[in-house]
Motif scaffolding. Sequence first.
Motif, PDB file in Angstrom:
ATOM      1  N   PRO A 242      56.993 -82.709  56.072  1.00 54.15           N
ATOM      2  CA  PRO A 242      58.052 -82.602  57.079  1.00 54.15           C
ATOM      3  C   PRO A 242      57.913 -83.722  58.112  1.00 54.15           C
ATOM      4  O   PRO A 242      56.792 -84.121  58.461  1.00 54.15           O
TER       5      PRO A 242
ATOM      6  N   VAL B  45      57.261 -75.625  47.040  1.00 59.81           N
ATOM      7  CA  VAL B  45      58.027 -75.791  48.273  1.00 59.81           C
ATOM      8  C   VAL B  45      57.454 -74.810  49.288  1.00 59.81           C
ATOM      9  O   VAL B  45      57.420 -73.594  49.020  1.00 59.81           O
TER      10      VAL B  45
ATOM     11  N   LYS C 259      66.947 -73.724  51.746  1.00 63.35           N
ATOM     12  CA  LYS C 259      66.072 -74.672  52.420  1.00 63.35           C
ATOM     13  C   LYS C 259      66.498 -76.118  52.206  1.00 63.35           C
ATOM     14  O   LYS C 259      65.975 -77.024  52.867  1.00 63.35           O
ATOM     15  N   ILE C 260      67.436 -76.343  51.257  1.00 63.24           N
ATOM     16  CA  ILE C 260      67.736 -77.699  50.800  1.00 63.24           C
ATOM     17  C   ILE C 260      69.165 -78.091  51.149  1.00 63.24           C
ATOM     18  O   ILE C 260      70.107 -77.327  50.945  1.00 63.24           O
TER      19      ILE C 260
ATOM     20  N   SER D 243      62.417 -82.424  59.596  1.00 62.36           N
ATOM     21  CA  SER D 243      62.720 -82.067  58.205  1.00 62.36           C
ATOM     22  C   SER D 243      62.066 -83.041  57.236  1.00 62.36           C
ATOM     23  O   SER D 243      61.715 -84.168  57.592  1.00 62.36           O
ATOM     24  N   THR D 244      61.927 -82.582  55.999  1.00 62.69           N
ATOM     25  CA  THR D 244      61.447 -83.445  54.919  1.00 62.69           C
ATOM     26  C   THR D 244      62.660 -84.161  54.325  1.00 62.69           C
ATOM     27  O   THR D 244      63.649 -83.515  53.981  1.00 62.69           O
TER      28      THR D 244
ATOM     29  N   ILE E   9      56.792 -80.305  50.341  1.00 66.59           N
ATOM     30  CA  ILE E   9      57.057 -80.362  48.898  1.00 66.59           C
ATOM     31  C   ILE E   9      55.857 -80.990  48.205  1.00 66.59           C
ATOM     32  O   ILE E   9      55.297 -81.984  48.688  1.00 66.59           O
TER      33      ILE E   9
ATOM     34  N   GLU F 190      65.632 -77.428  55.825  1.00 65.15           N
ATOM     35  CA  GLU F 190      64.254 -77.908  55.981  1.00 65.15           C
ATOM     36  C   GLU F 190      64.034 -79.182  55.169  1.00 65.15           C
ATOM     37  O   GLU F 190      63.188 -80.002  55.515  1.00 65.15           O
ATOM     38  N   ILE F 191      64.804 -79.312  54.068  1.00 62.01           N
ATOM     39  CA  ILE F 191      64.632 -80.438  53.149  1.00 62.01           C
ATOM     40  C   ILE F 191      65.981 -81.115  52.926  1.00 62.01           C
ATOM     41  O   ILE F 191      66.973 -80.449  52.604  1.00 62.01           O
TER      42      ILE F 191
ATOM     43  N   GLY G  24      59.277 -76.972  54.750  1.00 60.26           N
ATOM     44  CA  GLY G  24      59.800 -78.217  54.196  1.00 60.26           C
ATOM     45  C   GLY G  24      58.797 -79.011  53.388  1.00 60.26           C
ATOM     46  O   GLY G  24      59.128 -80.061  52.835  1.00 60.26           O
TER      47      GLY G  24
END
Length: 575
Positions: free
Chosen positions: A358, A392, A408-409, A519-520, A332, A489-490, A330
Amino acid sequence: MLRLFKLLKPYRLPIALVLVLIFIQTLSELYLPTLMADIVDVGIVHGDTSYILKIGGYMLLVAAFGVVCSIAAGFLSSKVSVGFGRRLRGKIFAHVERFSLQEFDKIGTASLITRTTNDINQVQQVLTMMLRMMIMAPMMCIGGIIMAVSKDAQLSLVLVFVIPILVTAIVTIAVKGMPLFKAMQVKLDKLNLVLREGLTGIRVIRSFNRIDHETRRFDEANLDLTQTAVKINRLMASLMPIMMLVLNFSTIAILWFGGLRIGNGDMQVGALMAFIQYAMQIMFSLLMVSMMFVMIPRASASAARINEVLEMTPEIKDPEQPKTSRGRQGYIEFRDVTFSYPGAEKPALSNISFHANPGEVTAIIGGTGSGKSTLINLIPRFYDVDSGQILVDGVDVREMSQESLREKIGLVPQKALLFTGTITDNIRYGRETASDEEIRHAAKIAQAEEFITGMKDGFDSVIAQGGANVSGGQKQRLSIARALVRKPEIYAFDDSFSALDFRTDAKLRAALKEETTNSTVLLVAQRVSTVMDADRIIVLDEGEIAGIGTHRELMDTCKVYREIVSSQLSEEEIA
């Protein structure tokens, strides 16, 4: 158009059967005038009734066999053309799904819809005609000429003068019709665009009392298309009178010169009757060709538009050897990112550098047009950066496969979009394997459970196209639930709380904080109250970073942020 016909490979056997059936049907039609000539010259002249009945029976059998072949050929050709249309639509849809937003912006949604429906229908219709007429017409023409010459070679000289006239007329009209058909498809795009805007924007149109204006817009586009269609139809309509005029004069000439030859004893009555029928078959075969030339120009224009879509290469592609994440899940990072929209005078984002961890909430705030949504759209790689890098999990997004990146998003777009189906279907769109319990939990976190249970059918309530039967705030909460059920994750919230009241906004952010601890979270917002509690706030101003820090830090160091805060909060709230 020939390039599109490569999709016909699976239908090689049915096409071969159609050709064989058309060949047999053509032979049967060419044989019938000869049998009729025998009945006249032998049966009627000599008064042989048994011979008339015998040859008449043959004619019935030949005609019946031709009809069976015609029906079978029609069935198979229709099946082939419909199957071809289905495959072509599927290929275009699959290809368009891989387009980046730049390709969508270039062609336009209305034009893509027209090309996938109307343009493919044009090619499909021509294919049906080609399988029947384009095979039958040359065979009928050549066979008719051979049979006519066999009946009387000298009388066939009439055809030598007639056929070039017909061919010239057909080619001339086809050449003039091609640019008009191309223009017609473009104007059909324009009509679809106006119609689509008028229907989807009906609320705005009515609220601003612009119904008359939109009616005029539609009438202008409709009239423009109609005038072009009238020009085409006038041009094509002139073909039939020319064909019939030539046909009638050639019949008069055949009867005149044929009568003279019968009078001289060089020809029999039955042979003249057969010759006239062969002449008719030759003329009608050319008429079939003319019908093809009416359809082919428009289909060619449509095929060119379809090929334009199929040949368009998406600018955003997966690398040959995609990399997998190797860092924190996560994480960025933007490294000196600059991005411009095609044709823009200046970059939408310039020299953007920051990181998001994250377990933290990174908020993005700024004025209208400052580049907030653009920044969010770069993370799932809807567009590619001009320079710099977006990482990422420690990997440049351009070195990852688009599928693995987007898994992931969990994106909640600025404009909440729902699909036709039930509420459960819309939330499960985020993850197909989500259980009913997970869907309810996501709806609860998104503060949507209350209004869902208040609906007649609860989670089985049907959502209309575009979510027209729910409010803006309800659409946003369902979009948030769709992202939550994904458990990414994001999380990327692109101004996703704008339609919520302050109470719901606060409750939703509190629930999200507990749900997204690992999570981010990227949070784009216009409201200061929404971003005040974020771990990190990024202030954008005209595509550049004006400041990064917490609320307190930015109040001391960032003039742009202070202006935004003072415009929204009272002195007591700021203190």
